[in-house]
Design a protein around this motif. Sequence first.
Motif, PDB file in Angstrom:
ATOM      1  N   LYS A   2       0.837  -1.217   0.000  1.00  0.00           N
ATOM      2  CA  LYS A   2       0.000   0.000   0.000  1.00  0.00           C
ATOM      3  C   LYS A   2       0.867   1.262   0.000  1.00  0.00           C
ATOM      4  CE  LYS A   2      -2.324  -0.480   3.562  1.00  0.00           C
ATOM      5  NZ  LYS A   2      -2.723  -1.079   4.670  1.00  0.00           N
ATOM      6  N   ARG A   3       0.390   2.306  -0.621  1.00  0.00           N
ATOM      7  CA  ARG A   3       1.116   3.586  -0.576  1.00  0.00           C
ATOM      8  C   ARG A   3       0.526   4.452   0.524  1.00  0.00           C
ATOM      9  NH1 ARG A   3       4.208   6.043  -4.864  1.00  0.00           N
ATOM     10  NH2 ARG A   3       3.852   8.130  -4.038  1.00  0.00           N
ATOM     11  N   MET A   4       1.375   5.161   1.273  1.00  0.00           N
ATOM     12  CA  MET A   4       0.861   6.177   2.202  1.00  0.00           C
ATOM     13  C   MET A   4       1.564   7.489   1.880  1.00  0.00           C
ATOM     14  SD  MET A   4       0.457   6.144   6.327  1.00  0.00           S
ATOM     15  CE  MET A   4       1.986   6.906   6.817  1.00  0.00           C
ATOM     16  N   ASN A   5       0.800   8.401   1.310  1.00  0.00           N
ATOM     17  CA  ASN A   5       1.365   9.680   0.882  1.00  0.00           C
ATOM     18  C   ASN A   5       1.310  10.699   2.010  1.00  0.00           C
ATOM     19  OD1 ASN A   5       1.901   8.683  -1.644  1.00  0.00           O
ATOM     20  ND2 ASN A   5      -0.052   9.393  -2.509  1.00  0.00           N
ATOM     21  N   ILE A   6       2.468  11.302   2.245  1.00  0.00           N
ATOM     22  CA  ILE A   6       2.589  12.221   3.381  1.00  0.00           C
ATOM     23  C   ILE A   6       2.800  13.646   2.876  1.00  0.00           C
ATOM     24  CG2 ILE A   6       4.010  12.817   5.414  1.00  0.00           C
ATOM     25  CD1 ILE A   6       4.916   9.779   5.318  1.00  0.00           C
ATOM     26  N   GLY A   7       2.068  14.575   3.468  1.00  0.00           N
ATOM     27  CA  GLY A   7       2.298  16.003   3.210  1.00  0.00           C
ATOM     28  C   GLY A   7       2.936  16.599   4.452  1.00  0.00           C
ATOM     29  N   LEU A   8       4.102  17.206   4.270  1.00  0.00           N
ATOM     30  CA  LEU A   8       4.854  17.738   5.418  1.00  0.00           C
ATOM     31  C   LEU A   8       4.663  19.251   5.511  1.00  0.00           C
ATOM     32  CD1 LEU A   8       6.983  17.025   7.594  1.00  0.00           C
ATOM     33  CD2 LEU A   8       8.740  17.254   5.833  1.00  0.00           C
ATOM     34  N   LEU A  67      -1.916  21.667   0.610  1.00  0.00           N
ATOM     35  CA  LEU A  67      -1.607  20.279   0.974  1.00  0.00           C
ATOM     36  C   LEU A  67      -2.745  19.618   1.750  1.00  0.00           C
ATOM     37  CD1 LEU A  67       1.208  20.949  -0.051  1.00  0.00           C
ATOM     38  CD2 LEU A  67       2.148  19.849   1.968  1.00  0.00           C
ATOM     39  N   VAL A  68      -3.357  20.388   2.661  1.00  0.00           N
ATOM     40  CA  VAL A  68      -4.420  19.742   3.457  1.00  0.00           C
ATOM     41  C   VAL A  68      -5.676  19.501   2.630  1.00  0.00           C
ATOM     42  CG1 VAL A  68      -3.555  20.615   5.672  1.00  0.00           C
ATOM     43  CG2 VAL A  68      -5.317  21.902   4.471  1.00  0.00           C
ATOM     44  N   ALA A  69      -5.716  20.093   1.423  1.00  0.00           N
ATOM     45  CA  ALA A  69      -6.869  19.864   0.535  1.00  0.00           C
ATOM     46  C   ALA A  69      -6.544  18.846  -0.561  1.00  0.00           C
ATOM     47  CB  ALA A  69      -7.288  21.190  -0.101  1.00  0.00           C
ATOM     48  N   ASP A  70      -5.284  18.458  -0.631  1.00  0.00           N
ATOM     49  CA  ASP A  70      -4.827  17.600  -1.740  1.00  0.00           C
ATOM     50  C   ASP A  70      -5.372  16.161  -1.592  1.00  0.00           C
ATOM     51  OD1 ASP A  70      -3.381  16.023  -3.522  1.00  0.00           O
ATOM     52  OD2 ASP A  70      -1.561  17.221  -3.296  1.00  0.00           O
ATOM     53  N   LYS A  71      -6.118  15.719  -2.575  1.00  0.00           N
ATOM     54  CA  LYS A  71      -6.762  14.395  -2.498  1.00  0.00           C
ATOM     55  C   LYS A  71      -5.756  13.235  -2.501  1.00  0.00           C
ATOM     56  CE  LYS A  71     -11.434  15.129  -3.995  1.00  0.00           C
ATOM     57  NZ  LYS A  71     -11.479  16.589  -4.005  1.00  0.00           N
ATOM     58  N   GLU A  72      -4.549  13.499  -3.003  1.00  0.00           N
ATOM     59  CA  GLU A  72      -3.535  12.431  -3.079  1.00  0.00           C
ATOM     60  C   GLU A  72      -2.855  12.189  -1.732  1.00  0.00           C
ATOM     61  OE1 GLU A  72      -2.942  10.565  -5.833  1.00  0.00           O
ATOM     62  OE2 GLU A  72      -4.735  11.639  -6.504  1.00  0.00           O
ATOM     63  N   ILE A  73      -3.017  13.128  -0.808  1.00  0.00           N
ATOM     64  CA  ILE A  73      -2.298  13.019   0.471  1.00  0.00           C
ATOM     65  C   ILE A  73      -3.154  12.305   1.522  1.00  0.00           C
ATOM     66  CG2 ILE A  73      -1.364  14.405   2.394  1.00  0.00           C
ATOM     67  CD1 ILE A  73      -0.243  16.314   0.276  1.00  0.00           C
ATOM     68  N   VAL A  91      -7.377  21.284  11.573  1.00  0.00           N
ATOM     69  CA  VAL A  91      -8.842  21.142  11.492  1.00  0.00           C
ATOM     70  C   VAL A  91      -9.259  20.863  10.043  1.00  0.00           C
ATOM     71  CG1 VAL A  91     -11.012  22.445  11.713  1.00  0.00           C
ATOM     72  CG2 VAL A  91      -9.333  22.489  13.572  1.00  0.00           C
ATOM     73  N   LYS A  92      -8.671  21.584   9.119  1.00  0.00           N
ATOM     74  CA  LYS A  92      -8.985  21.386   7.686  1.00  0.00           C
ATOM     75  C   LYS A  92      -8.579  19.990   7.233  1.00  0.00           C
ATOM     76  CE  LYS A  92     -10.832  24.660   5.091  1.00  0.00           C
ATOM     77  NZ  LYS A  92     -12.141  24.533   5.676  1.00  0.00           N
ATOM     78  N   ALA A  93      -7.385  19.561   7.663  1.00  0.00           N
ATOM     79  CA  ALA A  93      -6.907  18.229   7.272  1.00  0.00           C
ATOM     80  C   ALA A  93      -7.890  17.162   7.754  1.00  0.00           C
ATOM     81  CB  ALA A  93      -5.516  17.985   7.857  1.00  0.00           C
ATOM     82  N   ILE A  94      -8.347  17.318   8.987  1.00  0.00           N
ATOM     83  CA  ILE A  94      -9.300  16.341   9.545  1.00  0.00           C
ATOM     84  C   ILE A  94     -10.613  16.382   8.764  1.00  0.00           C
ATOM     85  CG2 ILE A  94     -10.703  15.807  11.586  1.00  0.00           C
ATOM     86  CD1 ILE A  94      -8.244  16.781  13.274  1.00  0.00           C
ATOM     87  N   GLU A  95     -11.081  17.581   8.502  1.00  0.00           N
ATOM     88  CA  GLU A  95     -12.318  17.752   7.706  1.00  0.00           C
ATOM     89  C   GLU A  95     -12.202  17.012   6.376  1.00  0.00           C
ATOM     90  OE1 GLU A  95     -13.485  22.117   8.842  1.00  0.00           O
ATOM     91  OE2 GLU A  95     -13.636  21.833   6.667  1.00  0.00           O
ATOM     92  N   ASN A  96     -10.976  17.045   5.821  1.00  0.00           N
ATOM     93  CA  ASN A  96     -10.736  16.395   4.524  1.00  0.00           C
ATOM     94  C   ASN A  96     -10.332  14.937   4.693  1.00  0.00           C
ATOM     95  OD1 ASN A  96     -11.365  18.742   3.198  1.00  0.00           O
ATOM     96  ND2 ASN A  96      -9.261  19.470   3.139  1.00  0.00           N
ATOM     97  N   LYS A  97     -10.578  14.402   5.891  1.00  0.00           N
ATOM     98  CA  LYS A  97     -10.377  12.970   6.198  1.00  0.00           C
ATOM     99  C   LYS A  97      -8.922  12.529   6.065  1.00  0.00           C
ATOM    100  CE  LYS A  97     -14.712  10.715   5.966  1.00  0.00           C
ATOM    101  NZ  LYS A  97     -15.304   9.463   5.794  1.00  0.00           N
ATOM    102  N   LYS A  98      -8.023  13.410   6.489  1.00  0.00           N
ATOM    103  CA  LYS A  98      -6.614  13.014   6.498  1.00  0.00           C
ATOM    104  C   LYS A  98      -6.184  12.723   7.939  1.00  0.00           C
ATOM    105  CE  LYS A  98      -5.792  15.799   2.503  1.00  0.00           C
ATOM    106  NZ  LYS A  98      -6.300  14.711   1.660  1.00  0.00           N
ATOM    107  N   HIS A  99      -5.331  11.743   8.098  1.00  0.00           N
ATOM    108  CA  HIS A  99      -4.738  11.498   9.407  1.00  0.00           C
ATOM    109  C   HIS A  99      -3.721  12.605   9.671  1.00  0.00           C
ATOM    110  CE1 HIS A  99      -6.640   7.610   9.190  1.00  0.00           C
ATOM    111  NE2 HIS A  99      -6.047   7.390   8.032  1.00  0.00           N
ATOM    112  N   VAL A 100      -3.476  12.865  10.947  1.00  0.00           N
ATOM    113  CA  VAL A 100      -2.568  13.955  11.308  1.00  0.00           C
ATOM    114  C   VAL A 100      -1.521  13.451  12.295  1.00  0.00           C
ATOM    115  CG1 VAL A 100      -2.399  16.195  12.481  1.00  0.00           C
ATOM    116  CG2 VAL A 100      -4.327  15.745  10.951  1.00  0.00           C
TER     117      VAL A 100
END
Length: 436
Positions: A2-8, A67-73, A91-100
């Motif tokens: 599996k790939r896990m894409n990270i936004g720093l 980055l927090v809106a990027d669907k690939e991350i 908060v935005k990252a969570i809204e966009n269903k990203k782990h933090v």
Amino acid sequence: MKRMNIGLLGIGTVGGGVFELLKSNIKEIQRKTSADMRIVAVADKNIARAKEIVGSSIEVTDDAFKLVADKEIDVIVELIGGTTIAKDLVVKAIENKKHVVTANKALIAVHGNEIFKAAHAKGVMVAFEAAVAGGIPIIKALREGLTANRIEWIAGIINGTTNFILSEMRDKGLDFETVLKEAQRLGYAEADPTFDIEGVDAAHKATIMSAIAFGIPMQFEKAHVEGITKLAAIDIRYAEQLGYRIKLLGIAKKTSGGVELRVHPTLIPAKRLIANVEGAMNAVQVFGDAVGTTLYYGKGAGSEPTASAVIADLVDITRLLSADAEHRVPYLAFQPDAVQNTPVLPIGEITTSYYLRMRVADQAGVLADITKILASHGVSIDALLQKEADEGESQTDLVALTHETKEKNMLAAIKEIQDLKTVAGEVVKIRLENLS
Ligand code: HSE
């Protein structure tokens, strides 16, 4: 795989450390995970520096919101710090269903309740091992390793800057201001060291540990916070003569009446291991009812130690990705519906022992007056130290150690002692913990 894409978000000291450590240890790390972790994008205000670190194969932007809106991350690593933009981004990252993953203790201590609630609603993970004591895996120890225990108390040296200053004051007999300047020159203390020296940084970390240890919400605003700016070199010397060291401790203690949550300079017996933690090192002592005392020691800050904790969180996330939300380790160790609103006690209600230093007239009856006042407030003396008055001086220092008492009793006694005509100036009061 599996790939896990990270936004720093943020590639300063810690972000740079995460990038480099992930690169240098990737083979070892990948042997431990089932996912291919990749930093795919970096946001930093200093684009030129960021590009220098990551090269041209990774996207670099100065717009963290992109980055927090990027669907690939899949995962956002927040290393910006502070509680303003960092909060909006998380908060935005969570809204966009990203782990933090974050190293931001202020954010977690002040806004953690809101952040965890939002993350729970969206089924995403928020991991913050790096927020407390840098490279020491204390969050994991409290949340998982000690899960069978009722944690009774935690006492931690959780701020390296102040521990460095206190160590230097003791070693060299110097005063606070002199050592602070030296610490700034050497890069141990920041240009604006307020959060460190006033105990705020330690209080953020103590707040986070108290929530995980006792299953209570984050209550940073109720923590009692005292730094080391008023600590005099003479008290470090007297403490030493009595067999104690003075450390800035973050203390979280469960009592029958509530939780004590406090940061302040503290005398601890010199024979305790934690009393011998010197320089910028951190250590956390935890007392669990089954395990007894455990002690965790290591670097509490710095590029690689903090990166070590951030990457551990990333690996945890890869492992838990396939688990449904309710089978993951809860953010605060306890299931969200089991978190209790146990009150944090006001400082007057805490119970501890005390070191008192009084400047007194060297004449008959002074000691008797003072002990009478202490006894009338139920304060029992454990040890006394009185120096001979210096030649030509009519006053001398009287130092007392007390047994445990409620702080409000101690304060009432101190007020009366200060009113005595034979006592000059303010009584110096430093709390004392035996940590036994
Ligand atoms: N400023 C902190 C310290 C490190 O001196 O320990 C980051 O929390």
